[in-house]
Design a protein around this motif. Structure first.
Motif, PDB file in Angstrom:
ATOM      1  N   THR A  14      42.411  40.001  31.181  1.00  0.00           N
ATOM      2  CA  THR A  14      41.994  38.742  31.814  1.00  0.00           C
ATOM      3  C   THR A  14      42.598  38.631  33.205  1.00  0.00           C
ATOM      4  OG1 THR A  14      41.813  37.676  29.656  1.00  0.00           O
ATOM      5  CG2 THR A  14      42.018  36.234  31.570  1.00  0.00           C
ATOM      6  N   VAL A  15      43.876  38.948  33.321  1.00  0.00           N
ATOM      7  CA  VAL A  15      44.534  38.882  34.619  1.00  0.00           C
ATOM      8  C   VAL A  15      43.849  39.829  35.603  1.00  0.00           C
ATOM      9  CG1 VAL A  15      46.662  39.409  35.847  1.00  0.00           C
ATOM     10  CG2 VAL A  15      46.757  38.172  33.685  1.00  0.00           C
ATOM     11  N   SER A  16      43.591  41.044  35.136  1.00  0.00           N
ATOM     12  CA  SER A  16      42.956  42.013  36.019  1.00  0.00           C
ATOM     13  C   SER A  16      41.601  41.534  36.491  1.00  0.00           C
ATOM     14  CB  SER A  16      42.810  43.356  35.288  1.00  0.00           C
ATOM     15  OG  SER A  16      42.255  44.308  36.130  1.00  0.00           O
ATOM     16  N   ARG A  17      40.830  40.971  35.591  1.00  0.00           N
ATOM     17  CA  ARG A  17      39.498  40.501  35.951  1.00  0.00           C
ATOM     18  C   ARG A  17      39.561  39.332  36.919  1.00  0.00           C
ATOM     19  NH1 ARG A  17      37.480  37.382  32.535  1.00  0.00           N
ATOM     20  NH2 ARG A  17      38.289  38.606  30.817  1.00  0.00           N
ATOM     21  N   LEU A  18      40.466  38.407  36.651  1.00  0.00           N
ATOM     22  CA  LEU A  18      40.599  37.265  37.559  1.00  0.00           C
ATOM     23  C   LEU A  18      41.080  37.715  38.942  1.00  0.00           C
ATOM     24  CD1 LEU A  18      42.128  34.661  35.064  1.00  0.00           C
ATOM     25  CD2 LEU A  18      39.788  34.754  35.903  1.00  0.00           C
ATOM     26  N   LEU A  19      42.020  38.650  38.947  1.00  0.00           N
ATOM     27  CA  LEU A  19      42.499  39.170  40.230  1.00  0.00           C
ATOM     28  C   LEU A  19      41.370  39.837  41.009  1.00  0.00           C
ATOM     29  CD1 LEU A  19      45.957  40.697  39.260  1.00  0.00           C
ATOM     30  CD2 LEU A  19      45.557  38.858  40.903  1.00  0.00           C
ATOM     31  N   SER A  20      40.523  40.527  40.294  1.00  0.00           N
ATOM     32  CA  SER A  20      39.410  41.181  40.965  1.00  0.00           C
ATOM     33  C   SER A  20      38.505  40.170  41.649  1.00  0.00           C
ATOM     34  CB  SER A  20      38.626  42.013  39.937  1.00  0.00           C
ATOM     35  OG  SER A  20      37.543  42.638  40.527  1.00  0.00           O
ATOM     36  N   SER A  21      38.235  39.083  40.958  1.00  0.00           N
ATOM     37  CA  SER A  21      37.417  38.037  41.571  1.00  0.00           C
ATOM     38  C   SER A  21      38.121  37.390  42.743  1.00  0.00           C
ATOM     39  CB  SER A  21      37.085  36.961  40.533  1.00  0.00           C
ATOM     40  OG  SER A  21      36.213  37.481  39.559  1.00  0.00           O
ATOM     41  N   LEU A  22      39.426  37.166  42.580  1.00  0.00           N
ATOM     42  CA  LEU A  22      40.194  36.551  43.658  1.00  0.00           C
ATOM     43  C   LEU A  22      40.256  37.485  44.871  1.00  0.00           C
ATOM     44  CD1 LEU A  22      43.089  34.968  41.576  1.00  0.00           C
ATOM     45  CD2 LEU A  22      41.405  33.726  42.932  1.00  0.00           C
ATOM     46  N   GLU A  23      40.207  38.779  44.606  1.00  0.00           N
ATOM     47  CA  GLU A  23      40.243  39.725  45.711  1.00  0.00           C
ATOM     48  C   GLU A  23      38.951  39.678  46.511  1.00  0.00           C
ATOM     49  OE1 GLU A  23      41.203  43.748  44.599  1.00  0.00           O
ATOM     50  OE2 GLU A  23      41.858  44.200  46.635  1.00  0.00           O
ATOM     51  N   VAL A  24      37.830  39.538  45.809  1.00  0.00           N
ATOM     52  CA  VAL A  24      36.543  39.403  46.503  1.00  0.00           C
ATOM     53  C   VAL A  24      36.565  38.182  47.407  1.00  0.00           C
ATOM     54  CG1 VAL A  24      34.102  38.905  46.162  1.00  0.00           C
ATOM     55  CG2 VAL A  24      35.236  40.605  44.741  1.00  0.00           C
ATOM     56  N   GLU A  25      37.203  37.149  46.964  1.00  0.00           N
ATOM     57  CA  GLU A  25      37.316  35.911  47.765  1.00  0.00           C
ATOM     58  C   GLU A  25      38.430  35.992  48.791  1.00  0.00           C
ATOM     59  OE1 GLU A  25      34.952  33.856  47.305  1.00  0.00           O
ATOM     60  OE2 GLU A  25      34.230  34.783  45.466  1.00  0.00           O
ATOM     61  N   GLN A  26      39.105  37.138  48.851  1.00  0.00           N
ATOM     62  CA  GLN A  26      40.209  37.359  49.774  1.00  0.00           C
ATOM     63  C   GLN A  26      41.382  36.411  49.541  1.00  0.00           C
ATOM     64  OE1 GLN A  26      38.573  37.549  53.745  1.00  0.00           O
ATOM     65  NE2 GLN A  26      37.616  39.498  53.271  1.00  0.00           N
ATOM     66  N   GLU A  40      16.449  23.950  74.639  1.00  0.00           N
ATOM     67  CA  GLU A  40      16.034  24.470  73.331  1.00  0.00           C
ATOM     68  C   GLU A  40      17.090  24.133  72.280  1.00  0.00           C
ATOM     69  OE1 GLU A  40      13.213  25.643  72.470  1.00  0.00           O
ATOM     70  OE2 GLU A  40      12.285  26.240  74.373  1.00  0.00           O
ATOM     71  N   ALA A  41      16.757  24.409  71.034  1.00  0.00           N
ATOM     72  CA  ALA A  41      17.688  24.096  69.941  1.00  0.00           C
ATOM     73  C   ALA A  41      18.843  25.092  69.931  1.00  0.00           C
ATOM     74  CB  ALA A  41      16.963  24.130  68.598  1.00  0.00           C
ATOM     75  N   VAL A  42      19.970  24.589  69.469  1.00  0.00           N
ATOM     76  CA  VAL A  42      21.206  25.364  69.464  1.00  0.00           C
ATOM     77  C   VAL A  42      21.771  25.371  68.044  1.00  0.00           C
ATOM     78  CG1 VAL A  42      23.562  25.374  70.357  1.00  0.00           C
ATOM     79  CG2 VAL A  42      21.668  24.832  71.861  1.00  0.00           C
ATOM     80  N   GLY A  43      22.363  26.499  67.675  1.00  0.00           N
ATOM     81  CA  GLY A  43      22.927  26.561  66.316  1.00  0.00           C
ATOM     82  C   GLY A  43      24.341  27.092  66.317  1.00  0.00           C
ATOM     83  N   PHE A  44      25.083  26.732  65.275  1.00  0.00           N
ATOM     84  CA  PHE A  44      26.463  27.178  65.091  1.00  0.00           C
ATOM     85  C   PHE A  44      26.530  27.843  63.721  1.00  0.00           C
ATOM     86  CE2 PHE A  44      30.769  27.547  65.976  1.00  0.00           C
ATOM     87  CZ  PHE A  44      31.592  26.933  65.054  1.00  0.00           C
ATOM     88  N   ASN A  45      27.017  29.083  63.681  1.00  0.00           N
ATOM     89  CA  ASN A  45      26.854  29.898  62.480  1.00  0.00           C
ATOM     90  C   ASN A  45      28.164  30.502  61.999  1.00  0.00           C
ATOM     91  OD1 ASN A  45      23.712  30.148  62.820  1.00  0.00           O
ATOM     92  ND2 ASN A  45      24.645  30.647  64.798  1.00  0.00           N
ATOM     93  N   ARG A  46      28.188  30.771  60.713  1.00  0.00           N
ATOM     94  CA  ARG A  46      29.343  31.427  60.124  1.00  0.00           C
ATOM     95  C   ARG A  46      28.890  32.608  59.274  1.00  0.00           C
ATOM     96  NH1 ARG A  46      32.404  30.662  55.422  1.00  0.00           N
ATOM     97  NH2 ARG A  46      34.433  31.630  55.704  1.00  0.00           N
ATOM     98  N   PHE A  47      29.621  33.707  59.342  1.00  0.00           N
ATOM     99  CA  PHE A  47      29.368  34.905  58.523  1.00  0.00           C
ATOM    100  C   PHE A  47      30.266  34.822  57.311  1.00  0.00           C
ATOM    101  CE2 PHE A  47      28.306  38.965  57.223  1.00  0.00           C
ATOM    102  CZ  PHE A  47      29.342  39.896  57.260  1.00  0.00           C
ATOM    103  N   ASP A  48      29.658  34.801  56.140  1.00  0.00           N
ATOM    104  CA  ASP A  48      30.451  34.626  54.920  1.00  0.00           C
ATOM    105  C   ASP A  48      30.730  35.941  54.209  1.00  0.00           C
ATOM    106  OD1 ASP A  48      27.726  33.442  52.759  1.00  0.00           O
ATOM    107  OD2 ASP A  48      28.145  35.374  53.688  1.00  0.00           O
ATOM    108  N   GLY A  49      30.527  37.037  54.911  1.00  0.00           N
ATOM    109  CA  GLY A  49      30.757  38.351  54.332  1.00  0.00           C
ATOM    110  C   GLY A  49      29.470  39.006  53.873  1.00  0.00           C
ATOM    111  N   THR A  50      28.446  38.209  53.642  1.00  0.00           N
ATOM    112  CA  THR A  50      27.167  38.716  53.155  1.00  0.00           C
ATOM    113  C   THR A  50      26.010  38.323  54.078  1.00  0.00           C
ATOM    114  OG1 THR A  50      27.979  38.455  50.908  1.00  0.00           O
ATOM    115  CG2 THR A  50      25.617  38.763  51.185  1.00  0.00           C
TER     116      THR A  50
END
Lengths: 249, 249
Positions: free
Chosen positions: B38-50, B96-106
């Motif tokens: 369980t710890v390993s799996r949770l850590l893996s998910s937390l790692e994806v989220e940095q 013209e229209a203007v946008g503000f963007n963020r890259f979420d890793g994907t």
DNA sequence: ACAGCCAGTTCCACAATGCGGAACAATTCG
DNA sequence: CGAATTGTTCCGCATTGTGGAACTGGCTGT
């Protein structure tokens, strides 16, 4: 592992959305694509963890718990590493085992225990174990220095008796908190276990909240006989202050 | 609500344990009482989220993602609030229209769009929507200023064609990144949608990582006709620099 | 070289937990 | 007062998370 734990992913999606500014449930729901009820439920859990906080208008923002975690990230050295030499010193001073504890909102967890190598009869190792906050001195000392709402949360739950001496009456405990604040330390005699006595003093962590404590404990048959309780209490309090000062940096 | 989301509670239990210092899976398992798997799996998910990072010895520690969240907590003012007046100014400058963007890793998420109130034919509102990082200028600009590993991650995935003009060849895209870094901005002509043209420049966030971008977009039939593309690109880049400077504080 | 130990990882059957639609409660505004 | 809006709670259900066991890789001692 292909997919991660969805709940965790979703929680962090919400946290990142909140890192861009305060937001309400409906707004977060639209921005994350999650149903309102899911967002509300996740926020509620995140609030318990102090990762988010709800303001007066019902909107949510990031909470102190994130700052607490980040403090550790930036600090580099762990809290245990900082505390360890102080614990060793206190152990040598008293001839008994010394412990370092953290209050996790529900119970007291012993993070580190330093035993006296010269003792043949010792209290067992409590490292990693949880003990009831109202029945051990570390818990009492921390509660005495905690906010009213933290005290209320603990005192409104069911307080279990472990021995004939365990104090479970909320009004009595509140008076006891006053005394502990005045003394600077807390003694517990056979309240958690019939064969353990202990004295503790609280420590404020890096964020300023009192969630840590240092304690000295020993078997009832010999501890604290032959020692001045006030004097020992003050020594524990002094150790707590030194750790606290070093945590503050 | 009586009980929270258990996975989230467990994740934060692990994060708090790691805030006390680097630890391995087995150690965390003992300290939290959770099974190793369980710890390993949770850590893996937390790692994806940095939220955590694994070091070379296989142990885990808190990750940059926590620091990123905390930066926002300490800043007080949201990134969107900071960017908004700059976006309004750029919109007035360009019509013209203007946008503000963020890259979420994907993908690229539009955090804020400021439309020209005088235009009757406009690109629809993209706020809160995700667009493909390789087919919009904000994505290209951010990738151009990102680490090799971030670029590799994106370019090793399947890059979808949206129009006949979408660039999907990794080698071509790498050369394009070079050009974008040299120019300071990125133009995209009908690569994401046949009826949209757009120019963007990247912004480094508070932690120094390039995850944000500002863009100007308009319908292909009129944008960017009558405007000098270099000149407009430099104006967008200047806006990006001003936002970045303010984010840095 | 081999066996044992230990750490972190992955698999999979299963049921517990998380989910989301709908109802609810509170507040605000016309 | 009623409608709209917001955040919260409930509950049937199935999907997701779980944990024991197997796996993998590295290290150490014989």
């Amino acid at each position: 592992m292909a997919g991660g734990v969805q709940s965790i992913e979703r929680a962090f999606t919400i946290l990142r959305a909140l890192s861009l500014g305060t937001a309400g449930v409906t707004d977060l729901s639209e921005r994350t694509g999650l149903p309102k009820s899911t967002v509300s439920r996740l926020l509620s859990s995140l609030e318990v963890e102090q990762a988010v906080a709800q303001n007066d208008e019902g909107s949510y923002e990031l909470g102190e718990g994130i700052g607490d975690l980040a403090n550790a990230l930036q600090g580099g050295q762990s809290v245990i590493d900082i505390a360890r030499p102080h614990l060793v010193e206190l152990m040598e001073l008293t001839g008994e085992a010394v412990g370092f504890n953290r209050f996790d909102g529900t119970s007291i967890v012993t993070l580190l225990q330093v035993d006296d190598p010269n003792s043949s009869v010792v209290v067992r190792d409590w490292t990693g174990d949880a003990t009831p906050v109202h029945a051990v001195p570390a818990g009492l000392a921390i509660l005495a220095h905690s906010s009213r709402s933290v005290q209320n949360t603990v005192l409104s739950g069911e307080l279990q008796s472990f021995t004939a001496r365990t104090m479970v009456d909320p009004a009595q405990l509140r008076e006891r908190f006053d005394q502990i604040r005045s003394d600077g330390y807390a003694w517990v005699f056979q309240e958690f276990a019939d064969d353990i006595n202990s004295v503790a003093a609280a420590i404020a962590d890096r964020s300023g909240r009192t969630t840590l404590a240092v304690h000295v404990h020993g078997p009832s048959f010999r501890f604290p006989d032959g020692l001045d309780q006030d004097e020992l209490g003050l020594k524990v309090a002094a150790t707590a202050e030194r750790i606290e000062a070093q945590l503050r940096g």
